[in-house]
Design a protein around this motif. Structure first.
Motif, PDB file in Angstrom:
ATOM      1  N   PRO A   1       0.834  -1.206   0.000  1.00  0.00           N
ATOM      2  CA  PRO A   1       0.000   0.000   0.000  1.00  0.00           C
ATOM      3  C   PRO A   1       0.867   1.255   0.000  1.00  0.00           C
ATOM      4  O   PRO A   1       2.037   1.223   0.379  1.00  0.00           O
ATOM      5  N   SER A   2       0.276   2.366  -0.416  1.00  0.00           N
ATOM      6  CA  SER A   2       1.013   3.622  -0.411  1.00  0.00           C
ATOM      7  C   SER A   2       1.300   4.044   1.033  1.00  0.00           C
ATOM      8  O   SER A   2       0.738   3.494   1.981  1.00  0.00           O
ATOM      9  N   PHE A   3       2.164   5.027   1.175  1.00  0.00           N
ATOM     10  CA  PHE A   3       2.560   5.475   2.519  1.00  0.00           C
ATOM     11  C   PHE A   3       1.360   5.955   3.317  1.00  0.00           C
ATOM     12  O   PHE A   3       1.259   5.701   4.513  1.00  0.00           O
ATOM     13  N   TRP A   4       0.430   6.651   2.682  1.00  0.00           N
ATOM     14  CA  TRP A   4      -0.710   7.228   3.394  1.00  0.00           C
ATOM     15  C   TRP A   4      -1.738   6.179   3.803  1.00  0.00           C
ATOM     16  O   TRP A   4      -2.607   6.450   4.624  1.00  0.00           O
TER      17      TRP A   4
ATOM     18  N   LEU B   1       0.545  10.007  10.924  1.00  0.00           N
ATOM     19  CA  LEU B   1       1.148  11.292  10.568  1.00  0.00           C
ATOM     20  C   LEU B   1       0.096  12.262  10.034  1.00  0.00           C
ATOM     21  O   LEU B   1       0.073  13.439  10.406  1.00  0.00           O
ATOM     22  N   ALA B   2      -0.797  11.785   9.179  1.00  0.00           N
ATOM     23  CA  ALA B   2      -1.852  12.641   8.635  1.00  0.00           C
ATOM     24  C   ALA B   2      -2.795  13.111   9.737  1.00  0.00           C
ATOM     25  O   ALA B   2      -3.193  14.280   9.774  1.00  0.00           O
ATOM     26  N   THR B   3      -3.143  12.231  10.664  1.00  0.00           N
ATOM     27  CA  THR B   3      -4.020  12.605  11.773  1.00  0.00           C
ATOM     28  C   THR B   3      -3.353  13.642  12.671  1.00  0.00           C
ATOM     29  O   THR B   3      -3.981  14.625  13.074  1.00  0.00           O
ATOM     30  N   ALA B   4      -2.077  13.432  12.980  1.00  0.00           N
ATOM     31  CA  ALA B   4      -1.349  14.394  13.812  1.00  0.00           C
ATOM     32  C   ALA B   4      -1.239  15.747  13.113  1.00  0.00           C
ATOM     33  O   ALA B   4      -1.369  16.803  13.750  1.00  0.00           O
ATOM     34  N   ALA B   5      -1.026  15.746  11.802  1.00  0.00           N
ATOM     35  CA  ALA B   5      -0.936  17.002  11.051  1.00  0.00           C
ATOM     36  C   ALA B   5      -2.270  17.732  11.042  1.00  0.00           C
ATOM     37  O   ALA B   5      -2.320  18.966  11.170  1.00  0.00           O
ATOM     38  N   LEU B   6      -3.369  17.005  10.900  1.00  0.00           N
ATOM     39  CA  LEU B   6      -4.693  17.631  10.936  1.00  0.00           C
ATOM     40  C   LEU B   6      -4.993  18.237  12.307  1.00  0.00           C
ATOM     41  O   LEU B   6      -5.524  19.344  12.401  1.00  0.00           O
ATOM     42  N   ILE B   7      -4.662  17.511  13.358  1.00  0.00           N
ATOM     43  CA  ILE B   7      -4.899  18.024  14.713  1.00  0.00           C
ATOM     44  C   ILE B   7      -4.034  19.248  14.978  1.00  0.00           C
ATOM     45  O   ILE B   7      -4.512  20.261  15.507  1.00  0.00           O
TER      46      ILE B   7
END
Length: 82
Positions: A11-14, A22-28
């Motif tokens: 699967p891709s990194f995301w 990482l995406a969740t932490a960036a959104l928060i």
């Protein structure tokens, strides 16, 4: 050598747990940063809109072949002339 076994099911990194974390932490972090500095962001809002107008025009202007190049249907053109 069979390449299907090595790269087809990765699967891709995301989509991996680390990417999702990482995406969740960036959104928060973005939410709290925006919440704390909302007054400053709203001060630049008119300038951001003015900056976005030419960018949107440049990005969307080339995708349809320009203005006035769409052929008209013959039935509709005849109805307009009568």
């Amino acid at each position: 050598m069979n390449h299907d076994e090595h790269g087809a099911n990765v699967p891709s990194f995301w989509r991996r747990p680390a990417g999702m974390a990482l995406a969740t932490a960036a959104l928060i972090a973005g939410f709290y940063l925006l919440r704390e500095h909302w007054v400053h962001v709203m001060g630049f809002w008119p300038y951001l809109l003015l900056l976005a107008c030419p960018l949107v025009h440049l990005m969307h202007g080339h995708g349809h072949g320009g203005h006035g190049r769409h052929p008209q249907a013959t039935g509709r053109a005849q109805d307009d002339q009568q």
